[in-house]
Structure formats: C-alpha cells, structure tokens
Write a protein that holds these residues in place. Structure first.
Motif, PDB file in Angstrom:
ATOM      1  N   ASP A 173       1.054  -1.573   0.286  1.00 15.79           N
ATOM      2  CA  ASP A 173      -0.231   0.104   0.322  1.00 15.79           C
ATOM      3  C   ASP A 173       1.158   1.891   0.106  1.00 15.79           C
ATOM      4  O   ASP A 173       0.657   2.522  -0.266  1.00 15.79           O
ATOM      5  CB  ASP A 173      -1.035   0.020   1.363  1.00 15.79           C
ATOM      6  N   LYS A 176       2.117   1.446  -3.291  1.00 15.46           N
ATOM      7  CA  LYS A 176       0.990   2.149  -4.218  1.00 15.46           C
ATOM      8  C   LYS A 176       0.794   3.971  -4.056  1.00 15.46           C
ATOM      9  O   LYS A 176       0.770   4.572  -4.815  1.00 15.46           O
ATOM     10  CB  LYS A 176      -0.323   1.657  -3.842  1.00 15.46           C
ATOM     11  N   ILE A 177       0.819   3.752  -2.258  1.00 14.57           N
ATOM     12  CA  ILE A 177       0.733   5.748  -2.484  1.00 14.57           C
ATOM     13  C   ILE A 177       1.327   6.783  -3.054  1.00 14.57           C
ATOM     14  O   ILE A 177       1.189   7.680  -3.278  1.00 14.57           O
ATOM     15  CB  ILE A 177       0.888   5.462  -0.754  1.00 14.57           C
ATOM     16  N   GLN A 203      -5.218   4.391   5.193  1.00 14.65           N
ATOM     17  CA  GLN A 203      -6.685   3.868   4.820  1.00 14.65           C
ATOM     18  C   GLN A 203      -7.150   5.361   4.718  1.00 14.65           C
ATOM     19  O   GLN A 203      -7.584   5.515   3.853  1.00 14.65           O
ATOM     20  CB  GLN A 203      -7.791   3.910   6.438  1.00 14.65           C
ATOM     21  N   LYS A 204      -5.999   6.590   5.156  1.00 14.14           N
ATOM     22  CA  LYS A 204      -6.929   7.635   4.733  1.00 14.14           C
ATOM     23  C   LYS A 204      -5.859   7.923   2.730  1.00 14.14           C
ATOM     24  O   LYS A 204      -6.912   8.630   2.471  1.00 14.14           O
ATOM     25  CB  LYS A 204      -6.174   8.493   5.468  1.00 14.14           C
ATOM     26  N   HIS A 205      -5.085   7.350   2.892  1.00 10.49           N
ATOM     27  CA  HIS A 205      -4.289   8.033   1.780  1.00 10.49           C
ATOM     28  C   HIS A 205      -4.492   6.750   0.141  1.00 10.49           C
ATOM     29  O   HIS A 205      -3.967   7.157  -0.343  1.00 10.49           O
ATOM     30  CB  HIS A 205      -2.703   8.393   1.669  1.00 10.49           C
ATOM     31  N   ILE A 206      -5.082   5.620   0.630  1.00  8.18           N
ATOM     32  CA  ILE A 206      -4.767   4.413  -0.110  1.00  8.18           C
ATOM     33  C   ILE A 206      -5.815   4.863  -1.594  1.00  8.18           C
ATOM     34  O   ILE A 206      -4.985   4.559  -2.676  1.00  8.18           O
ATOM     35  CB  ILE A 206      -5.399   2.869   0.393  1.00  8.18           C
ATOM     36  N   ASN A 207      -6.478   5.532  -1.252  1.00  9.75           N
ATOM     37  CA  ASN A 207      -7.243   5.952  -2.336  1.00  9.75           C
ATOM     38  C   ASN A 207      -7.463   7.097  -2.679  1.00  9.75           C
ATOM     39  O   ASN A 207      -8.117   7.716  -4.491  1.00  9.75           O
ATOM     40  CB  ASN A 207      -9.226   5.329  -2.684  1.00  9.75           C
ATOM     41  N   ASP A 208      -6.404   7.681  -2.719  1.00  6.51           N
ATOM     42  CA  ASP A 208      -6.210   9.473  -3.330  1.00  6.51           C
ATOM     43  C   ASP A 208      -5.903   9.326  -4.379  1.00  6.51           C
ATOM     44  O   ASP A 208      -5.449   8.451  -5.378  1.00  6.51           O
ATOM     45  CB  ASP A 208      -4.851   9.730  -2.490  1.00  6.51           C
TER      46      ASP A 208
END
Length: 208
Positions: A173, A176-177, A203-208
């Motif tokens: 992760d 990826k971030i 958790q906060k930035h994995i889908n940025d």
C-alpha cells in the motif's frame, strides 16, 4: 548530525564546508554535510547526508536520510589484470599515458540505486551496482553486498535481513501511495498525517 539545522533552499543544494561535487545533478531541498565527495551522481528531492560521505555513480531517489561516514558505490580495481593499481588504467599523475578510457567509461556505467525514504546509518558501505528498495533501513556499520528489498531492515557485515518494517500488505500500500511523489502543496496539506499510526495513514491515503 546537526547542531544547528540550516535553512535549506528549494532550488539550490545546501553544500557543507569542504564538500566537493563532480558531474552531479541535484533535486530540490537537498543538503550535503561537510567534507562530502560526490562524483557522477543524481541526488533527489529532500535528500540529505551527514559528514564525510563519499558516493560515486549513484542514483538517489527522494527523501533519503544518510548519516555520517557513508560510502556508496565504491569503484572496483581490475583484479583480473596483471596490475590492479590505478597507474595501469589512469596513470597521468604518475606520468603514464594514455589512460584506459574504455575501462573507466564502463566502470561509470555500473550504477547503484537508493530508493525513496531510505535511512542509511553511520559508517555504512554499499557496494556498487546494487539496488536498495524504497523504505529500507541499513543499520550502522553494515557492509551491503546484495540488493535490499523495500521496507526491509538489514545490518551486519555482510548485511543480512533483520526484519521487515511492516507487513506485506502495508508495504504494498505504501508503494502504491508513493507519498514521495506528492507535490509540495500536497505534502504541506497532509504534513501532520506523517505522524499518524501507519494503519491510519494508509487507510486515509490509499485511494487518493
């Protein structure tokens, strides 16, 4: 080691007293400590070194922390030839000509790569041609003779794996971030997030 932290420049490297560089490209917010010798390298954004660091033919990515007395990418001598001594391939200082341009050029092509967010401890030696993965830790005094995987802590002589910094899913992760590629504006916006527990940060930035 810093006694007083200097005010760094965004676009010009801050170079300590007695340091010398040759054929080297710098990123932004770079600091070299005192009495460094840097030859044929690229140094990425936010990288810094301590005192008495020597680097050759090395590509440093971003946010790399290098303690004092570190040696990266030491060049080899031609031990398969009749003479290993420098006079036999680059002997101008001794009055011998011509130098062996082909050998010297090929030696420069052997690049050492240091990944993003790597921490290299005091007195480390990293041999030429290796790759140190993102987020790795190299313990003080280690002699690194093999590639180091991302987010791995190694130490000893020769360096061996001590442990992983994080579980495999966290390591994946984080890569990826790739926060080291964030813009300055994004780094400033989320600066305090770097103090969060690792699970919360991911958790906060994995889908940025």
């Amino acid at each position: 080691m810093h006694i007083d932290f200097p005010k760094l420049s965004q676009n010009e490297p801050t170079i300590g007293k007695g340091s010398k560089t040759k054929n080297t490209k710098f990123g932004q917010w770079v600091e070299l400590g005192e009495n460094n010798l840097i030859d044929n390298c690229t140094i990425g954004d936010y990288d810094y070194t301590g005192q008495y660091c020597f680097m050759q033919n090395t590509d440093l990515k971003k946010f790399i922390s290098i303690a004092a007395m570190v040696r990266i990418g030491p060049t080899n001598h031609p031990y398969d030839r009749p003479a290993q001594h420098i006079f036999a391939y680059n002997g101008a200082a001794y009055g011998f000509e011509p130098k062996d341009d082909e050998y010297l050029a090929n030696r420069k092509k052997i690049r050492t790569t240091i990944g993003n967010d790597v921490w290299i401890g005091h007195g480390v030696v990293i041999q030429s041609g290796l790759t140190i993965g993102d987020g790795a830790v190299i313990g003080a005094g280690a002699i690194v003779t093999h590639d180091v995987e991302p987010y791995t802590i190694v130490g000893g002589t020769p360096a061996k794996k001590i442990k992983d910094r994080f579980p495999d899913e966290i390591k994946a992760d984080l890569q990826k971030i790739a926060w080291w590629d964030w813009s300055r504006e994004k780094l400033e916006k989320y600066y305090l997030d770097f103090r969060l527990p690792i699970d919360e940060f991911v958790q906060k930035h994995i889908n940025d």
